[in-house]
Write an enzyme that holds these catalytic residues in place. Sequence first.
Site, PDB file in Angstrom:
ATOM      1  CB  CYS A  56      55.078 145.274  49.333  1.00 20.80           C
ATOM      2  SG  CYS A  56      54.662 143.526  49.177  1.00 20.80           S
ATOM      3  CB  CYS A  60      57.694 141.668  42.829  1.00 22.03           C
ATOM      4  SG  CYS A  60      56.736 140.649  43.987  1.00 22.03           S
ATOM      5  CB  CYS A  63      56.496 145.542  42.461  1.00 22.77           C
ATOM      6  SG  CYS A  63      55.068 146.342  43.240  1.00 22.77           S
ATOM      7  CB  CYS A 100      40.396 145.259  40.816  1.00 22.60           C
ATOM      8  SG  CYS A 100      41.724 144.163  41.315  1.00 22.60           S
ATOM      9  CB  CYS A 132      38.472 141.843  41.580  1.00 24.88           C
ATOM     10  SG  CYS A 132      40.028 140.964  41.330  1.00 24.88           S
ATOM     11  CB  CYS A 192      41.582 137.478  38.466  1.00 27.47           C
ATOM     12  SG  CYS A 192      42.426 138.745  37.503  1.00 27.47           S
ATOM     13  NE  ARG A 264      39.569 140.820  34.234  1.00 28.28           N
ATOM     14  CZ  ARG A 264      38.242 140.973  34.121  1.00 28.28           C
ATOM     15  NH1 ARG A 264      37.737 142.017  33.499  1.00 28.28           N
ATOM     16  NH2 ARG A 264      37.427 140.086  34.662  1.00 28.28           N
TER      17      ARG A 264
HETATM   18  N1  SAM Z   1      50.618 142.349  46.257  1.00 25.35           N
HETATM   19  C1  SAM Z   1      49.701 141.607  45.500  1.00 25.35           C
HETATM   20  C2  SAM Z   1      50.342 140.546  44.645  1.00 25.35           C
HETATM   21  O1  SAM Z   1      51.493 140.641  44.326  1.00 25.35           O
HETATM   22  O2  SAM Z   1      49.647 139.617  44.274  1.00 25.35           O
HETATM   23  C3  SAM Z   1      48.821 142.464  44.627  1.00 25.35           C
HETATM   24  C4  SAM Z   1      49.298 143.672  43.914  1.00 25.35           C
HETATM   25  S1  SAM Z   1      50.436 143.436  42.580  1.00 25.35           S
HETATM   26  C5  SAM Z   1      50.834 145.101  42.262  1.00 25.35           C
HETATM   27  C6  SAM Z   1      49.455 142.858  41.201  1.00 25.35           C
HETATM   28  C7  SAM Z   1      50.168 142.613  39.902  1.00 25.35           C
HETATM   29  O3  SAM Z   1      50.512 143.832  39.282  1.00 25.35           O
HETATM   30  C8  SAM Z   1      51.460 141.860  39.940  1.00 25.35           C
HETATM   31  O4  SAM Z   1      51.292 140.490  40.038  1.00 25.35           O
HETATM   32  C9  SAM Z   1      52.077 142.229  38.590  1.00 25.35           C
HETATM   33  O5  SAM Z   1      51.668 141.298  37.612  1.00 25.35           O
HETATM   34  C10 SAM Z   1      51.467 143.594  38.285  1.00 25.35           C
HETATM   35  N2  SAM Z   1      52.486 144.653  38.322  1.00 25.35           N
HETATM   36  C11 SAM Z   1      53.066 145.188  39.402  1.00 25.35           C
HETATM   37  N3  SAM Z   1      53.975 146.139  39.060  1.00 25.35           N
HETATM   38  C12 SAM Z   1      53.962 146.197  37.715  1.00 25.35           C
HETATM   39  C13 SAM Z   1      54.685 146.968  36.752  1.00 25.35           C
HETATM   40  N4  SAM Z   1      55.613 147.847  37.116  1.00 25.35           N
HETATM   41  N5  SAM Z   1      54.414 146.775  35.449  1.00 25.35           N
HETATM   42  C14 SAM Z   1      53.490 145.869  35.070  1.00 25.35           C
HETATM   43  N6  SAM Z   1      52.780 145.112  35.931  1.00 25.35           N
HETATM   44  C15 SAM Z   1      53.012 145.266  37.235  1.00 25.35           C
HETATM   45  C1  DTB Z   2      47.051 142.930  37.275  1.00 22.95           C
HETATM   46  O1  DTB Z   2      47.473 141.896  36.747  1.00 22.95           O
HETATM   47  N1  DTB Z   2      47.372 144.152  36.892  1.00 22.95           N
HETATM   48  C2  DTB Z   2      46.770 145.143  37.746  1.00 22.95           C
HETATM   49  C3  DTB Z   2      45.852 144.279  38.645  1.00 22.95           C
HETATM   50  N2  DTB Z   2      46.216 142.954  38.283  1.00 22.95           N
HETATM   51  C4  DTB Z   2      45.910 144.439  40.112  1.00 22.95           C
HETATM   52  C5  DTB Z   2      47.808 145.948  38.488  1.00 22.95           C
HETATM   53  C6  DTB Z   2      48.816 146.578  37.570  1.00 22.95           C
HETATM   54  C7  DTB Z   2      49.743 147.372  38.409  1.00 22.95           C
HETATM   55  C8  DTB Z   2      50.753 148.117  37.567  1.00 22.95           C
HETATM   56  C9  DTB Z   2      51.738 148.858  38.359  1.00 22.95           C
HETATM   57  C10 DTB Z   2      51.183 149.917  39.245  1.00 22.95           C
HETATM   58  O2  DTB Z   2      50.339 150.741  38.829  1.00 22.95           O
HETATM   59  O3  DTB Z   2      51.596 149.985  40.415  1.00 22.95           O
HETATM   60 FE1  SF4 Z   3      54.307 143.395  46.943  1.00 22.13          FE
HETATM   61 FE2  SF4 Z   3      54.407 144.548  44.557  1.00 22.13          FE
HETATM   62 FE3  SF4 Z   3      55.177 142.022  44.827  1.00 22.13          FE
HETATM   63 FE4  SF4 Z   3      52.556 142.653  45.044  1.00 22.13          FE
HETATM   64  S1  SF4 Z   3      53.820 142.842  43.221  1.00 22.13           S
HETATM   65  S2  SF4 Z   3      53.751 141.309  46.377  1.00 22.13           S
HETATM   66  S3  SF4 Z   3      52.739 144.701  45.985  1.00 22.13           S
HETATM   67  S4  SF4 Z   3      56.173 143.822  45.786  1.00 22.13           S
END
Ligand code: SAM
Ligand code: DTB
Ligand code: SF4
Length: 348
Positions: A56, A60, A63, A100, A132, A192, A264
């Site tokens: 990506c 973030c 992530c 989702c 979703c 959401c 959630r």
């Molecule tokens: N790329 C899209 C975005 O950022 O909107 C969708 C996927 S992203 C993985 C969805 C959400 O997962 C993020 O906004 C964040 O709140 C959560 N998330 C991602 N990595 C995480 C982590 N290591 N621990 C907890 N929540 C996480």
């Molecule tokens: C959200 O707020 N939490 C979910 C869903 N929306 C998409 C994703 C959590 C991802 C946690 C890190 C991972 O498994 O990569």
């Molecule tokens: Fe990309 Fe992860 Fe950020 Fe979503 S949360 S925009 S997958 S780096």
Amino acid sequence: MTAMQTTQTWSLEAVAELYEQPLLDLVFRAAQVHRANNDPREVQLCTLASIKTGKCPEDCAYCPQSAHFESPVEAQKLMQVEPVLEAARAARDSGATRFCMGAAWREVTDGRAFERVLDMVKGVRDLGMEACCTLGMLTEDQARRLKEAGLTAYNHNLDTSEEFYPAIITTRTYQDRLNTIRNVARAGISVCCGGILGLGEEQADRIKLLHTLANLSPQPESVPINALVPVEGTPLAENARVDTFDWVRAIAVARILMPQAKVRLSAGRLEIPAEAQALAFLAGANSIFTGEKLLTTANPELDFDRQLLDQLGLYSRRVGEPAKETCGHAAPSGGICTAEAHAAPALA
Ligand code: SAM
Ligand code: DTB
Ligand code: SF4
């Protein structure tokens, strides 16, 4: 009144006052609001699928899918439609009513990949499930096309306060997030939107996040509360786990501010003791993600979750199963009370 309507404008001071109450007073009040607005025994099961993983362009800091860091996540191109629908069918057979689909994109680009996602959405809806997506930024036109395909909800989190946001993400702004949320709502798709605790933010940032969420118009239909799952290679890998009482506190405030939303329990549940999860349900959480994986990280086993819900006297509803008209509690009169009978007296 539906969950889409904003019921009241919350001042930052009022949210701070709620947030700073003694924990059990707060949980008690949140439980009253929950019982006045929802069946307190029902918990929605949702399942996630990572339809495009890793690489990506966003940075973030939490992530593991960001191309900016070296994490153990293996990248995977956009999946074909059929395996995604197989996963949705399996999720439905395990009791999930919402599926989702997450893609590690900065934004949606028009073209074949987006057309494929639209087919996935149609397929999930044909299974009778709520669909979703979380695909990054969207234009109004893309949101409209997702709506036409039948999309129920779009997940786009604000994650933290506007002030703390640039310490976590530099490749987009809070305003970019708000613009996508506006495009989603204008297309008539449920929003959401939630956040993550444990990024290194102060309590004041949590208060500001909850304040911003509560004042979105319309209010989000769904509010995921994530606890950071620290992943090796990401800048937040060494962060301490969020305090579980703080996690419960945020859930309780979310419930009071957004009485009809689905609150959630999202990432981080694997490390949260069952007793703290029970307190979260009491404080108004009414949905969990089930399945052994979230997007890329581990989640409790389905058997663990089933046992937890059973032990607590909670239930989930399968696709096609009507809402229970009663909440199932014995009423003081001796009969079974209706959820309405739980309504708490008006709160001052
Ligand atoms: N790329 C899209 C975005 O950022 O909107 C969708 C996927 S992203 C993985 C969805 C959400 O997962 C993020 O906004 C964040 O709140 C959560 N998330 C991602 N990595 C995480 C982590 N290591 N621990 C907890 N929540 C996480
Ligand atoms: C959200 O707020 N939490 C979910 C869903 N929306 C998409 C994703 C959590 C991802 C946690 C890190 C991972 O498994 O990569
Ligand atoms: Fe990309 Fe992860 Fe950020 Fe979503 S949360 S925009 S997958 S780096």
